[in-house]
Design a protein around this motif. Structure first.
Motif, PDB file in Angstrom:
ATOM      1  N   LYS A 400       0.853  -1.109   0.026  1.00 21.21           N
ATOM      2  CA  LYS A 400       0.020  -0.128   0.090  1.00 21.21           C
ATOM      3  C   LYS A 400       0.847   1.066   0.045  1.00 21.21           C
ATOM      4  CE  LYS A 400      -3.622  -2.423   0.211  1.00 21.21           C
ATOM      5  NZ  LYS A 400      -4.474  -2.535  -0.979  1.00 21.21           N
ATOM      6  N   ALA A 401       2.033   1.137  -0.270  1.00 17.16           N
ATOM      7  CA  ALA A 401       2.895   2.343  -0.255  1.00 17.16           C
ATOM      8  C   ALA A 401       2.769   3.292  -1.371  1.00 17.16           C
ATOM      9  CB  ALA A 401       4.526   1.730  -0.513  1.00 17.16           C
ATOM     10  N   GLN A 402       2.811   4.640  -1.002  1.00 15.53           N
ATOM     11  CA  GLN A 402       2.779   5.792  -2.069  1.00 15.53           C
ATOM     12  C   GLN A 402       3.856   6.192  -2.775  1.00 15.53           C
ATOM     13  OE1 GLN A 402      -0.097   7.682  -2.668  1.00 15.53           O
ATOM     14  NE2 GLN A 402      -1.531   6.459  -1.565  1.00 15.53           N
ATOM     15  N   TYR A 403       5.072   5.543  -2.132  1.00 22.04           N
ATOM     16  CA  TYR A 403       6.421   5.954  -2.907  1.00 22.04           C
ATOM     17  C   TYR A 403       6.412   7.552  -3.007  1.00 22.04           C
ATOM     18  CZ  TYR A 403       6.134   0.972  -3.620  1.00 22.04           C
ATOM     19  OH  TYR A 403       6.185  -0.388  -3.525  1.00 22.04           O
ATOM     20  N   ALA A 404       6.183   8.389  -2.337  1.00 24.01           N
ATOM     21  CA  ALA A 404       5.914   9.545  -2.604  1.00 24.01           C
ATOM     22  C   ALA A 404       7.194  10.521  -2.931  1.00 24.01           C
ATOM     23  CB  ALA A 404       5.312  10.244  -1.531  1.00 24.01           C
ATOM     24  N   GLU A 405       8.243  10.246  -2.305  1.00 29.76           N
ATOM     25  CA  GLU A 405       9.357  10.845  -2.618  1.00 29.76           C
ATOM     26  C   GLU A 405      10.047  10.277  -3.890  1.00 29.76           C
ATOM     27  OE1 GLU A 405      10.191  13.838  -1.304  1.00 29.76           O
ATOM     28  OE2 GLU A 405       8.534  13.663  -0.158  1.00 29.76           O
ATOM     29  N   GLN A 406      10.116   8.852  -3.898  1.00 30.53           N
ATOM     30  CA  GLN A 406      10.566   8.472  -5.198  1.00 30.53           C
ATOM     31  C   GLN A 406       9.790   8.977  -6.267  1.00 30.53           C
ATOM     32  OE1 GLN A 406       9.662   6.716  -2.172  1.00 30.53           O
ATOM     33  NE2 GLN A 406      10.701   4.935  -1.836  1.00 30.53           N
ATOM     34  N   ARG A 407       8.428   8.859  -6.174  1.00 32.58           N
ATOM     35  CA  ARG A 407       7.544   9.538  -7.396  1.00 32.58           C
ATOM     36  C   ARG A 407       8.282  10.952  -7.653  1.00 32.58           C
ATOM     37  NH1 ARG A 407       2.132   9.323  -7.582  1.00 32.58           N
ATOM     38  NH2 ARG A 407       1.761   8.955  -5.352  1.00 32.58           N
ATOM     39  N   ARG A 408       8.177  11.461  -6.780  1.00 34.02           N
ATOM     40  CA  ARG A 408       8.659  13.200  -7.020  1.00 34.02           C
ATOM     41  C   ARG A 408       9.988  13.383  -7.699  1.00 34.02           C
ATOM     42  NH1 ARG A 408       6.529  17.382  -4.810  1.00 34.02           N
ATOM     43  NH2 ARG A 408       5.320  16.606  -2.954  1.00 34.02           N
ATOM     44  N   ASP A 409      10.937  12.319  -7.387  1.00 35.51           N
ATOM     45  CA  ASP A 409      11.940  12.562  -7.829  1.00 35.51           C
ATOM     46  C   ASP A 409      11.939  11.993  -9.507  1.00 35.51           C
ATOM     47  OD1 ASP A 409      13.395  13.566  -5.649  1.00 35.51           O
ATOM     48  OD2 ASP A 409      14.353  11.678  -5.251  1.00 35.51           O
ATOM     49  N   MET A 410      11.111  11.087  -9.635  1.00 34.49           N
ATOM     50  CA  MET A 410      10.971  10.334 -10.909  1.00 34.49           C
ATOM     51  C   MET A 410      10.175  11.114 -11.699  1.00 34.49           C
ATOM     52  SD  MET A 410       8.896   6.913 -12.088  1.00 34.49           S
ATOM     53  CE  MET A 410       7.418   7.622 -11.677  1.00 34.49           C
ATOM     54  N   LEU A 411       9.260  12.005 -11.206  1.00 33.69           N
ATOM     55  CA  LEU A 411       8.325  12.890 -12.109  1.00 33.69           C
ATOM     56  C   LEU A 411       9.080  14.308 -12.586  1.00 33.69           C
ATOM     57  CD1 LEU A 411       4.604  12.329 -10.552  1.00 33.69           C
ATOM     58  CD2 LEU A 411       5.986  11.541 -12.765  1.00 33.69           C
ATOM     59  N   GLN A 412      10.072  14.450 -11.639  1.00 38.39           N
ATOM     60  CA  GLN A 412      10.951  15.584 -12.000  1.00 38.39           C
ATOM     61  C   GLN A 412      11.913  15.329 -12.964  1.00 38.39           C
ATOM     62  OE1 GLN A 412      10.687  18.987 -10.720  1.00 38.39           O
ATOM     63  NE2 GLN A 412      11.884  19.164 -12.619  1.00 38.39           N
ATOM     64  N   TRP A 413      12.478  14.094 -12.943  1.00 39.60           N
ATOM     65  CA  TRP A 413      13.527  13.531 -14.004  1.00 39.60           C
ATOM     66  C   TRP A 413      12.627  13.726 -15.491  1.00 39.60           C
ATOM     67  CZ3 TRP A 413      13.033   9.786 -17.651  1.00 39.60           C
ATOM     68  CH2 TRP A 413      14.024   9.613 -18.500  1.00 39.60           C
ATOM     69  N   TRP A 414      11.266  13.108 -15.346  1.00 43.01           N
ATOM     70  CA  TRP A 414      10.501  12.844 -16.550  1.00 43.01           C
ATOM     71  C   TRP A 414      10.304  14.310 -17.015  1.00 43.01           C
ATOM     72  CZ3 TRP A 414       9.096  10.513 -20.349  1.00 43.01           C
ATOM     73  CH2 TRP A 414       7.815  10.809 -21.088  1.00 43.01           C
ATOM     74  N   ALA A 415       9.872  15.477 -16.140  1.00 45.11           N
ATOM     75  CA  ALA A 415       9.541  16.668 -16.704  1.00 45.11           C
ATOM     76  C   ALA A 415      10.809  17.230 -17.573  1.00 45.11           C
ATOM     77  CB  ALA A 415       9.159  17.632 -15.434  1.00 45.11           C
ATOM     78  N   ASP A 416      11.991  17.029 -16.926  1.00 47.06           N
ATOM     79  CA  ASP A 416      13.217  17.546 -17.464  1.00 47.06           C
ATOM     80  C   ASP A 416      13.462  16.680 -18.684  1.00 47.06           C
ATOM     81  OD1 ASP A 416      13.705  19.201 -15.390  1.00 47.06           O
ATOM     82  OD2 ASP A 416      15.013  17.642 -14.154  1.00 47.06           O
ATOM     83  N   PHE A 417      13.314  15.391 -18.662  1.00 47.77           N
ATOM     84  CA  PHE A 417      13.426  14.931 -19.953  1.00 47.77           C
ATOM     85  C   PHE A 417      12.441  15.103 -21.095  1.00 47.77           C
ATOM     86  CE2 PHE A 417      12.155  11.273 -22.819  1.00 47.77           C
ATOM     87  CZ  PHE A 417      13.522  10.774 -23.120  1.00 47.77           C
ATOM     88  N   VAL A 418      11.286  15.507 -20.860  1.00 45.40           N
ATOM     89  CA  VAL A 418      10.227  15.834 -21.787  1.00 45.40           C
ATOM     90  C   VAL A 418      10.860  17.512 -22.380  1.00 45.40           C
ATOM     91  CG1 VAL A 418       7.884  16.959 -22.137  1.00 45.40           C
ATOM     92  CG2 VAL A 418       8.185  14.779 -20.860  1.00 45.40           C
ATOM     93  N   ASP A 419      11.229  18.002 -21.485  1.00 40.17           N
ATOM     94  CA  ASP A 419      11.697  19.604 -21.736  1.00 40.17           C
ATOM     95  C   ASP A 419      12.960  19.333 -22.925  1.00 40.17           C
ATOM     96  OD1 ASP A 419      10.471  21.235 -20.402  1.00 40.17           O
ATOM     97  OD2 ASP A 419      11.762  21.787 -18.981  1.00 40.17           O
ATOM     98  N   SER A 420      13.870  18.408 -22.476  1.00 44.03           N
ATOM     99  CA  SER A 420      15.004  18.222 -23.490  1.00 44.03           C
ATOM    100  C   SER A 420      14.577  17.655 -24.800  1.00 44.03           C
ATOM    101  CB  SER A 420      16.016  17.026 -22.934  1.00 44.03           C
ATOM    102  OG  SER A 420      15.499  15.798 -22.857  1.00 44.03           O
ATOM    103  N   GLN A 421      13.298  17.066 -25.194  1.00 40.95           N
ATOM    104  CA  GLN A 421      12.657  16.403 -26.442  1.00 40.95           C
ATOM    105  C   GLN A 421      12.398  17.754 -27.143  1.00 40.95           C
ATOM    106  OE1 GLN A 421      13.649  13.325 -27.005  1.00 40.95           O
ATOM    107  NE2 GLN A 421      14.549  13.404 -24.848  1.00 40.95           N
ATOM    108  N   ILE A 422      11.544  18.698 -26.494  1.00 38.42           N
ATOM    109  CA  ILE A 422      11.259  19.886 -26.923  1.00 38.42           C
ATOM    110  C   ILE A 422      12.406  20.620 -27.736  1.00 38.42           C
ATOM    111  CG2 ILE A 422      10.164  22.133 -27.057  1.00 38.42           C
ATOM    112  CD1 ILE A 422       8.584  20.735 -24.536  1.00 38.42           C
ATOM    113  N   ASP A 423      13.566  20.695 -27.263  1.00 32.94           N
ATOM    114  CA  ASP A 423      14.756  21.350 -27.700  1.00 32.94           C
ATOM    115  C   ASP A 423      15.433  20.333 -28.557  1.00 32.94           C
ATOM    116  OD1 ASP A 423      16.991  22.771 -27.883  1.00 32.94           O
ATOM    117  OD2 ASP A 423      17.731  22.462 -25.953  1.00 32.94           O
ATOM    118  N   GLU A 424      15.097  20.646 -29.879  1.00 36.69           N
ATOM    119  CA  GLU A 424      15.433  19.847 -30.973  1.00 36.69           C
ATOM    120  C   GLU A 424      15.812  20.619 -32.250  1.00 36.69           C
ATOM    121  OE1 GLU A 424      15.954  16.528 -31.586  1.00 36.69           O
ATOM    122  OE2 GLU A 424      15.817  16.006 -29.444  1.00 36.69           O
TER     123      GLU A 424
END
Length: 440
Positions: A400-424
């Motif tokens: 029943k874990a929420q993995y709140a901090e792990q997901r926060r770090d993952m979603l920040q990585w994801w947002a940065d990754f998406v930013d990098s894809q716009i920069d083409e």
């Protein structure tokens, strides 16, 4: 504002009954199955006296003009100390009333009470009859669809939103192919082709059960081939990183409304379903803590969902706050600040884009995020929790874990990754939450 016939006809059923007021205590109540009933609130002894409520009957059997005339007669009775509710209930007219009051009560009984009771009984008998679509559909849902379906809530939504309001009062044996097509055409008109196909499939199962129960000999939904409604789409589309960049550049360079651009970007970053985003309220968001808490009643699985927000997502929501003009909704409708944009708004916006990206639907954003995060090596439990997917079996019971901090770090990585894809290699200004990308 007083009611008009145009406004009354436009009232649509919701998940629970609601009311729209006219004037002088008169209002119309809309039931979850689409019935519209006139009711009146009044007081027998002026301010401070106990309030009573009386029913006239359904619209359009009683038009707006009739309902207002009934309101005036009812309030005239109440002013003389005669309860319209008591007369409707069948109580005897008090013997000690003045002649004029007795005459008014007698006229009220003849013109309204007796006629209203007869009409209500007739309509209730029609609706509750076991062979009406409304009654039989819920019987099928409770006996067959709900126990056997892994996600019965979707079937319930189909019945409540599109089937019952359209054909609920018809007899099962009277439903035609034209009735089914009218339902699916209305759904397609709001930009939801796949939902139209899903609705046809639900109706096909419903009428197969009706045939088995000898309620009809014909399945009108089965008579319509699925390909004539919509082409079934593959459920395994996941955009490549390059396609994510192409998509977002196309979105921000398009002429669609700024709020809609941000909505599509947020769908990719937050990994939520479209309905969870477009129905978001500001009370769910805490931008200082970078958190979004979606209540259970808005979630597909009836479980509350916590979304940690990336820096980019917080900045987008801050911009949307200024665009929402004080509405409680994050994405208010252009027609009214008191309601959100429609479910089809973002679909229509995406279809208007001219992109060199393979065919996809908005729901594929979630699959894209899941696929790319798995490829990047992130923990599957974190990803599934971000998608609000619940694990099955013994592992699901105990985990029943929420993995709140792990997901926060993952979603920040994801947002940065998406930013990098716009920069083409193309200059794209997407807003104060992002940056200006210069050609390499």
């Amino acid at each position: 504002m007083p009611l008009t016939d145009t406004k009354i006809k436009a009232l649509k059923p919701r998940g629970k009954a609601y009311q729209e007021a006219d004037e002088g205590g008169l209002f119309i109540e809309v039931s979850p199955v689409g019935l519209k009933t006139w009711r009146l609130r009044y007081r027998m002894g002026g301010r401070g006296a106990k309030q009573e409520k009386v029913t006239l009957g359904e619209y359009p059997a009683y038009g707006l003009g009739e309902a207002r005339a009934w309101r005036e007669d009812s309030k005239g009775l109440a002013a003389r100390g005669i309860s319209p509710m008591a007369l409707k209930r069948g109580d005897a007219v008090p013997a000690d009333l003045p002649p004029a009051s007795k005459e008014l009560a007698a006229r009220y009984l003849k013109n309204w009470c007796q006629k209203a009771v007869a009409k209500v009984r007739e309509q209730e008998a029609q609706l509750q009859h076991e062979n009406s679509v409304a009654v039989f559909a819920w019987r099928w849902f409770e006996e067959i669809a709900e126990p056997s379906n892994s996600n019965p809530r979707n079937v319930r939504r189909v019945l409540e939103k599109d089937v019952i309001p359209a054909i609920g009062v018809k007899q099962v044996s009277e439903v035609t192919v034209e009735d089914i097509l009218a339902i699916t055409d209305r759904i397609k008109a709001r930009g939801a082709d796949q939902m139209a196909l899903q609705t046809r499939n639900v109706l096909k199962r419903l009428f197969a059960y009706a045939i088995a129960r000898q309620k009809t000999q014909f399945n009108p939904a089965a008579a319509i081939e699925a390909r004539f409604i919509a082409q079934a789409r593959s459920r395994d589309v996941a955009l490549t990183p390059e396609e994510v960049g192409q998509l977002l550049r196309g979105i921000y360079q398009s002429s669609m409304k700024r709020a809609h651009k941000l909505a599509l970007h947020l769908l990719i970053l937050c990994m939520v379903r479209k309905t969870e985003l477009v129905h978001a309220r500001w009370e769910e968001l805490d931008l200082e803590k970078a958190e979004w808490n979606i209540p259970l009643e808005r979630m597909k699985k009836d479980r509350a969902h916590f979304v940690p927000l990336s820096r980019q997502a917080v900045a987008m929501f801050e911009e949307l706050k200024s665009l929402s003009c004080g509405s409680d909704w994050v994405f208010p409708s252009r027609i009214s600040l008191n309601q959100p944009i429609s479910q089809s708004t973002l679909n229509v916006a995406v279809r208007a884009l001219e992109l060199d990206v393979r065919e996809f639907v908005i729901h594929d954003f979630r699959r894209t995020a899941s696929t790319l995060l798995h490829e990047a090596g992130f923990n599957s439990d974190w990803i599934e929790k971000s998608l609000a997917h619940e694990q099955k079996g013994i592992r699901g019971v105990y985990n029943k874990a929420q993995y709140a901090e792990q997901r926060r770090d993952m979603l920040q990585w994801w947002a940065d990754f998406v930013d990098s894809q716009i920069d083409e290699g193309r200059k794209v200004i997407i807003g104060r939450f992002g940056k200006t990308y210069q050609a390499a």
